[in-house]
Design an enzyme around this catalytic site. Structure first.
Site, PDB file in Angstrom:
ATOM      1  N   SER A 127       0.686  -1.166   0.022  1.00 63.02           N
ATOM      2  CA  SER A 127       0.113  -0.120  -0.241  1.00 63.02           C
ATOM      3  C   SER A 127       0.885   1.230  -0.144  1.00 63.02           C
ATOM      4  O   SER A 127       2.159   1.260   0.540  1.00 63.02           O
ATOM      5  CB  SER A 127      -0.891  -0.053   1.302  1.00 63.02           C
ATOM      6  OG  SER A 127      -1.273   1.345   1.686  1.00 63.02           O
ATOM      7  N   TYR A 151      -0.230   0.326  10.114  1.00 56.41           N
ATOM      8  CA  TYR A 151      -0.446  -0.426   8.782  1.00 56.41           C
ATOM      9  C   TYR A 151       0.615  -0.271   7.780  1.00 56.41           C
ATOM     10  O   TYR A 151       1.077  -1.250   7.098  1.00 56.41           O
ATOM     11  CB  TYR A 151      -1.800   0.048   7.944  1.00 56.41           C
ATOM     12  CG  TYR A 151      -2.213  -0.494   6.748  1.00 56.41           C
ATOM     13  CD1 TYR A 151      -2.771  -1.766   6.631  1.00 56.41           C
ATOM     14  CD2 TYR A 151      -2.398   0.477   5.572  1.00 56.41           C
ATOM     15  CE1 TYR A 151      -3.028  -2.401   5.522  1.00 56.41           C
ATOM     16  CE2 TYR A 151      -2.845  -0.152   4.407  1.00 56.41           C
ATOM     17  CZ  TYR A 151      -3.210  -1.402   4.238  1.00 56.41           C
ATOM     18  OH  TYR A 151      -3.548  -1.914   3.177  1.00 56.41           O
ATOM     19  N   LYS A 155       3.185  -3.143   6.495  1.00 54.90           N
ATOM     20  CA  LYS A 155       3.167  -3.452   5.066  1.00 54.90           C
ATOM     21  C   LYS A 155       4.925  -3.140   4.536  1.00 54.90           C
ATOM     22  O   LYS A 155       5.350  -4.033   3.703  1.00 54.90           O
ATOM     23  CB  LYS A 155       2.403  -2.690   4.039  1.00 54.90           C
ATOM     24  CG  LYS A 155       0.858  -2.870   4.458  1.00 54.90           C
ATOM     25  CD  LYS A 155       0.633  -4.463   3.581  1.00 54.90           C
ATOM     26  CE  LYS A 155      -0.950  -4.238   3.375  1.00 54.90           C
ATOM     27  NZ  LYS A 155      -1.118  -5.827   2.878  1.00 54.90           N
TER      28      LYS A 155
HETATM   29  N1  LIG Z   1      -8.592  -2.596  -1.624  1.00 50.38           N
HETATM   30  C1  LIG Z   1      -7.852  -1.344  -1.639  1.00 50.38           C
HETATM   31  O1  LIG Z   1      -8.118  -0.105  -1.864  1.00 50.38           O
HETATM   32  C2  LIG Z   1      -6.470  -1.705  -1.194  1.00 50.38           C
HETATM   33  C3  LIG Z   1      -5.612  -0.789  -1.589  1.00 50.38           C
HETATM   34  C4  LIG Z   1      -4.163  -0.955  -1.503  1.00 50.38           C
HETATM   35  C5  LIG Z   1      -3.748  -2.343  -0.721  1.00 50.38           C
HETATM   36  N2  LIG Z   1      -4.738  -3.159  -0.672  1.00 50.38           N
HETATM   37  C6  LIG Z   1      -4.299  -4.526  -0.258  1.00 50.38           C
HETATM   38  O2  LIG Z   1      -5.030  -5.436  -0.928  1.00 50.38           O
HETATM   39  C7  LIG Z   1      -5.168  -6.665  -0.060  1.00 50.38           C
HETATM   40  C8  LIG Z   1      -6.786  -7.218  -0.272  1.00 50.38           C
HETATM   41  O3  LIG Z   1      -7.628  -6.080   0.067  1.00 50.38           O
HETATM   42  P1  LIG Z   1      -9.319  -6.009   0.011  1.00 50.38           P
HETATM   43  O4  LIG Z   1      -9.660  -4.636   0.156  1.00 50.38           O
HETATM   44  O5  LIG Z   1      -9.680  -7.016  -0.687  1.00 50.38           O
HETATM   45  O6  LIG Z   1      -9.332  -6.336   1.684  1.00 50.38           O
HETATM   46  P2  LIG Z   1     -10.556  -7.300   2.384  1.00 50.38           P
HETATM   47  O7  LIG Z   1     -10.641  -6.888   3.583  1.00 50.38           O
HETATM   48  O8  LIG Z   1     -11.900  -7.026   1.568  1.00 50.38           O
HETATM   49  O9  LIG Z   1     -10.131  -8.758   1.999  1.00 50.38           O
HETATM   50  C9  LIG Z   1      -9.017  -9.090   3.346  1.00 50.38           C
HETATM   51  C10 LIG Z   1      -9.359 -10.575   3.591  1.00 50.38           C
HETATM   52  O10 LIG Z   1      -8.369 -11.198   4.318  1.00 50.38           O
HETATM   53  C11 LIG Z   1      -8.999 -11.938   5.335  1.00 50.38           C
HETATM   54  N3  LIG Z   1      -8.138 -12.320   6.276  1.00 50.38           N
HETATM   55  C12 LIG Z   1      -7.855 -11.112   7.314  1.00 50.38           C
HETATM   56  N4  LIG Z   1      -7.059 -11.658   8.413  1.00 50.38           N
HETATM   57  C13 LIG Z   1      -6.826 -12.984   7.973  1.00 50.38           C
HETATM   58  C14 LIG Z   1      -6.206 -14.182   8.332  1.00 50.38           C
HETATM   59  N5  LIG Z   1      -5.477 -14.070   9.644  1.00 50.38           N
HETATM   60  N6  LIG Z   1      -6.454 -15.334   7.831  1.00 50.38           N
HETATM   61  C15 LIG Z   1      -6.849 -15.708   6.804  1.00 50.38           C
HETATM   62  N7  LIG Z   1      -7.697 -14.534   6.077  1.00 50.38           N
HETATM   63  C16 LIG Z   1      -7.768 -13.250   6.726  1.00 50.38           C
HETATM   64  C17 LIG Z   1     -10.298 -11.269   5.733  1.00 50.38           C
HETATM   65  O11 LIG Z   1     -11.343 -11.967   6.254  1.00 50.38           O
HETATM   66  C18 LIG Z   1     -10.753 -10.579   4.322  1.00 50.38           C
HETATM   67  O12 LIG Z   1     -11.562 -11.406   3.903  1.00 50.38           O
HETATM   68  C19 LIG Z   1      -4.950  -6.326   1.335  1.00 50.38           C
HETATM   69  O13 LIG Z   1      -3.656  -6.975   1.459  1.00 50.38           O
HETATM   70  C20 LIG Z   1      -4.777  -4.902   1.376  1.00 50.38           C
HETATM   71  O14 LIG Z   1      -3.923  -4.432   2.279  1.00 50.38           O
HETATM   72  C21 LIG Z   1      -6.089  -3.155  -0.929  1.00 50.38           C
END
Ligand SMILES: NC(=O)c1ccc[n+]([C@@H]2O[C@H](COP(=O)([O-])OP(=O)(O)OC[C@H]3O[C@@H](n4cnc5c(N)ncnc54)[C@H](O)[C@@H]3O)[C@@H](O)[C@H]2O)c1
Length: 325
Positions: A127, A151, A155
């Site tokens: 991120s 966070y 990361k």
């Molecule tokens: N969505 C965005 O805008 C964005 C931007 C930058 C980075 N990211 C990164 O992309 C990735 C996915 O993001 P997202 O928006 O789909 O997030 P999200 O919160 O929708 O999905 C994350 C999933 O991880 C699961 N999870 C969390 N802890 C866990 C554990 N201990 N064991 C197993 N599963 C676990 C959660 O239940 C959830 O379903 C993440 O790494 C996030 O940091 C997202």
């Protein structure tokens, strides 16, 4: 080809799963490979139902539990997509959980990859929160990660782990620092950037949304489709292409909150604006105002990464997807 996706029940995990099942193949090193099996992991039961000839295993596992995580690796994977995370505001509120999932669980997975005979491709989403201090107007490809949130720190640590495990030859790691992905369907989540989707999605549903930041705040964004395309593009590249820089910035869009609202009004009419409430939130500002909003993304551009045209196209494609469902 056997593929593991963590966080498969989440927003990007579910989109990536759908895409892989649709394609049935994965591009690696300019070759197409048939996908034989997808192992989908999430801490919560994965609700999405998939109908495919590809073998799918859905497993409810907390990957921060080392023993349970080890069990996932009883059979080897060719590619690992690590998307599970505790997102920004949640990681800020729950310091221990953030480190447990964003750092320790990442290490558990890297250890699983390390024990394999074959060197798997290990993809992780990072991120812009890894940055925060003394930012230039535009972030060059190589710029020090000095985060101002837990966070971001987590990361950044995970990125270093992926890089070092790759340097040792334990896996072939790749990291994308994703822009804010919008428009996220459904309900707001615990990300500090959650409002970016809310201010588009809720007014279109005739529901109110809070804009917690100044409207001149600039954001770095990407559409869900382009985010998934970028992840697959990153994984497809040959190792020589990314060896000196395993962490890349895809070419995202820089837009202000006001530009998002203006485009929403242009497409949906001035009525939608009544659903926006302007209420500054110090906690959100403390996180989001430290994030950079413009990136050079030179290496990603030279490697042919996809990009969105403009905010109008992102809102339009969200609206047409919504109509189809
Ligand atoms: N969505 C965005 O805008 C964005 C931007 C930058 C980075 N990211 C990164 O992309 C990735 C996915 O993001 P997202 O928006 O789909 O997030 P999200 O919160 O929708 O999905 C994350 C999933 O991880 C699961 N999870 C969390 N802890 C866990 C554990 N201990 N064991 C197993 N599963 C676990 C959660 O239940 C959830 O379903 C993440 O790494 C996030 O940091 C997202």
């Amino acid at each position: 080809m056997r593929i593991l996706i963590t966080g498969a029940g989440g927003f990007i995990g579910a989109l990536l799963t759908e895409r892989l099942l649709e394609q049935k193949k994965l591009h690696l090193d300019k070759k197409e490979h048939d996908i034989s099996e997808l192992v989908l992991i999430d801490q919560f039961p994965i609700k999405q139902e998939y109908n495919s000839a590809i073998q799918i295993q859905k497993k409810c596992i907390d990957i921060s539990d080392k023993e349970k995580c080890n069990e996932i690796f009883k059979r080897e994977f060719d590619v690992i997509f690590h998307l599970a995370a505790v997102v920004s505001s949640h990681a800020e509120q729950d310091f221990d959980l953030g480190y447990l999932v964003n750092v320790d669980a990442t290490k558990n997975l890297l250890e699983g990859a390390r024990r394999q005979e074959k060197v798997s491709r290990f993809f992780m989403t990072s991120s812009v929160a890894v940055f925060g201090l003394d930012l230039p107007e535009e972030i060059p490809d190589k710029f020090p990660a000095l985060p101002l949130s837990s966070y971001g720190a987590q990361k950044a640590i995970a990125e270093l782990l992926v890089s070092d495990y790759s340097r040792k030859g334990f896996c072939d790691g790749r990291v994308l620092r994703l822009p804010t992905v919008c428009v996220r369907p459904g309900k707001p989540n615990a990300a500090a950037s959650s409002f970016v989707s809310s201010i588009i999605r809720e007014p279109l549903n005739k529901e109110s949304a809070i804009c917690p930041v100044p409207v001149d705040l600039k954001l770095w964004i990407i559409s869900p489709q382009t985010a998934v395309d970028s992840i697959l593009h990153m994984v497809a590249l040959a190792e020589e292409e990314i060896k000196n820089s395993r962490t890349l910035h895809p070419p995202g869009l820089t837009v202000s909150v006001q530009e998002i609202l203006d485009e929403l009004e242009k497409q949906a009419g001035d009525d939608v604006m009544q659903y926006i409430q302007y209420k500054r939130d110090q906690k959100v500002e403390d996180i989001v105002l430290t994030w950079p909003s413009r990136f050079a993304s030179e290496q990603a551009k030279s490697l042919g990464f996809p990009f969105d045209q403009n905010i109008g196209q992102i809102i339009e494609s969200y609206r047409s997807d919504k109509l189809e469902k």
